[in-house]
Motif scaffolding. Structure first.
Motif, mmCIF file in Angstrom:
data_model
loop_
_atom_site.group_PDB
_atom_site.id
_atom_site.type_symbol
_atom_site.label_atom_id
_atom_site.label_comp_id
_atom_site.label_asym_id
_atom_site.label_seq_id
_atom_site.Cartn_x
_atom_site.Cartn_y
_atom_site.Cartn_z
ATOM 1 N N ALA A 135 63.388 73.927 4.251
ATOM 2 C CA ALA A 135 62.934 72.587 4.660
ATOM 3 C C ALA A 135 61.909 72.683 5.782
ATOM 4 O O ALA A 135 60.896 71.972 5.777
ATOM 5 N N ALA A 136 62.154 73.566 6.746
ATOM 6 C CA ALA A 136 61.198 73.736 7.854
ATOM 7 C C ALA A 136 59.857 74.231 7.335
ATOM 8 O O ALA A 136 58.791 73.795 7.810
ATOM 9 N N TYR A 137 59.888 75.129 6.367
ATOM 10 C CA TYR A 137 58.637 75.639 5.797
ATOM 11 C C TYR A 137 57.892 74.517 5.073
ATOM 12 O O TYR A 137 56.670 74.362 5.216
ATOM 13 N N VAL A 138 58.642 73.712 4.306
ATOM 14 C CA VAL A 138 58.032 72.627 3.537
ATOM 15 C C VAL A 138 57.398 71.585 4.463
ATOM 16 O O VAL A 138 56.235 71.191 4.273
ATOM 17 N N PHE A 139 58.127 71.144 5.469
ATOM 18 C CA PHE A 139 57.634 70.064 6.324
ATOM 19 C C PHE A 139 56.758 70.562 7.469
ATOM 20 O O PHE A 139 55.662 70.034 7.693
ATOM 21 N N ASP A 140 57.229 71.560 8.207
ATOM 22 C CA ASP A 140 56.489 72.031 9.381
ATOM 23 C C ASP A 140 55.376 73.004 9.014
ATOM 24 O O ASP A 140 54.307 72.988 9.616
ATOM 25 N N GLY A 141 55.645 73.859 8.034
ATOM 26 C CA GLY A 141 54.657 74.868 7.665
ATOM 27 C C GLY A 141 53.581 74.357 6.731
ATOM 28 O O GLY A 141 52.403 74.680 6.896
ATOM 29 N N PRO A 197 62.554 65.180 11.322
ATOM 30 C CA PRO A 197 62.874 65.509 12.722
ATOM 31 C C PRO A 197 64.365 65.396 13.048
ATOM 32 O O PRO A 197 64.930 66.276 13.711
ATOM 33 N N ALA A 198 65.026 64.353 12.568
ATOM 34 C CA ALA A 198 66.463 64.204 12.812
ATOM 35 C C ALA A 198 67.253 65.238 12.018
ATOM 36 O O ALA A 198 68.252 65.791 12.520
ATOM 37 N N ARG A 199 66.831 65.529 10.782
ATOM 38 C CA ARG A 199 67.522 66.551 9.985
ATOM 39 C C ARG A 199 67.371 67.918 10.645
ATOM 40 O O ARG A 199 68.323 68.707 10.701
ATOM 41 N N ARG A 200 66.193 68.219 11.136
ATOM 42 C CA ARG A 200 65.948 69.500 11.812
ATOM 43 C C ARG A 200 66.832 69.635 13.045
ATOM 44 O O ARG A 200 67.444 70.694 13.271
ATOM 45 N N ALA A 201 66.936 68.561 13.838
ATOM 46 C CA ALA A 201 67.778 68.605 15.031
ATOM 47 C C ALA A 201 69.243 68.835 14.666
ATOM 48 O O ALA A 201 69.965 69.567 15.356
ATOM 49 N N ALA A 202 69.692 68.211 13.565
ATOM 50 C CA ALA A 202 71.082 68.392 13.125
ATOM 51 C C ALA A 202 71.326 69.821 12.662
ATOM 52 O O ALA A 202 72.360 70.427 13.005
ATOM 53 N N PHE A 203 70.408 70.371 11.889
ATOM 54 C CA PHE A 203 70.542 71.764 11.466
ATOM 55 C C PHE A 203 70.625 72.692 12.682
ATOM 56 O O PHE A 203 71.466 73.592 12.745
ATOM 57 N N THR A 204 69.733 72.489 13.635
ATOM 58 C CA THR A 204 69.690 73.346 14.821
ATOM 59 C C THR A 204 70.998 73.279 15.589
ATOM 60 O O THR A 204 71.549 74.310 16.012
#
Length: 229
Positions: A135-141, A197-204
């Motif tokens: 997901a990070a690669y798809v959205f952030d990368g 952003p909220a999903r990323r924070a939850a994963f972290t």
């Protein structure tokens, strides 16, 4: 017809190209581009004897390592689906795979599919981190707008996993495919860039070592963390 009748303008710039054969590194695992020579032996050992893992995939279980390796080599050559192998950092071995597929950079849309997690990977921190890395690669990368998850509507485990990871259920496509001679209704899920952003924070927060007790049990669930944000 007015502009408002045709839908809202796209909210972001066009996506940045297509997924590449790159390594995605995390705390508990890394995702490596599929390589039959390097990965097929580990994958075969992790998957052999667990034929039920293929129930909802396009392929039947493989009878032997040679036929499985030939299949992995054929998958390695593809760019859509583009396969990534999940490497358990502790074991140093391949324990499953997932693919980025149905790649549509002009729309900023891509799907995670062909998910095959061995028993060594299921219900572990590694499984969650693998999806978080993609997901990070798809959205952030890549700057994509939409990350999809689709599965056989009868696959209750996959539907639960999609919702646990933060994908939103969008409906059932009836008689979507014929797979292994049987009808497949397909359940659709998606995560949007505005939700990331909220999903990323939850994963972290969930993946943080402090979220686990001495026996490795979670202190807070991923859903509970996400709901608290």
């Amino acid at each position: 017809m007015s502009g408002s009748d045709r839908g809202a303008p796209a909210s972001i710039a066009p996506a940045r190209g297509v997924p590449e054969r790159t390594v995605l590194a995390g705390r508990y695992c890394s995702l490596e581009p599929l390589d039959a020579t390097r990965h097929a032996p580990d994958l075969w050992r992790a998957l052999a004897g667990h034929d039920h893992l293929w129930d909802y995939l396009m392929q039947p279980p493989f009878a032997d390592e040679a036929s499985f390796t030939a299949y992995v080599a054929e998958r390695e050559a593809r760019t859509d689906p583009l396969g990534y192998v999940v490497i358990d950092s502790g074991r140093g071995q391949a324990v499953g795979w997932a693919s980025l597929m149905e790649i549509r950079p002009e729309h900023g849309v891509v799907e995670v599919g062909n998910v095959l997690f061995s028993p060594l990977l299921q219900r572990t921190r590694i499984a969650t981190e693998a999806i978080a890395l993609l997901a990070a690669y798809v959205f952030d990368g890549l700057g994509y707008r939409r990350f999809e998850w689709k599965c056989n509507a009868l696959n209750a485990a996959s539907r639960r996993a999609a919702q646990r990871f933060g994908f939103t259920f969008e409906g059932i496509f009836r008689q979507h495919m014929i797979v292994k001679g049987q009808n497949r209704d397909t359940a659709w899920f998606a995560m949007l860039d505005s939700e990331w952003p909220a999903r990323r924070a939850a994963f972290t927060a969930w993946l943080d070592p402090g979220n686990f007790d001495a026996q490795g049990g979670q202190l807070r669930s991923l859903a509970a963390i996400r709901d608290s944000l």
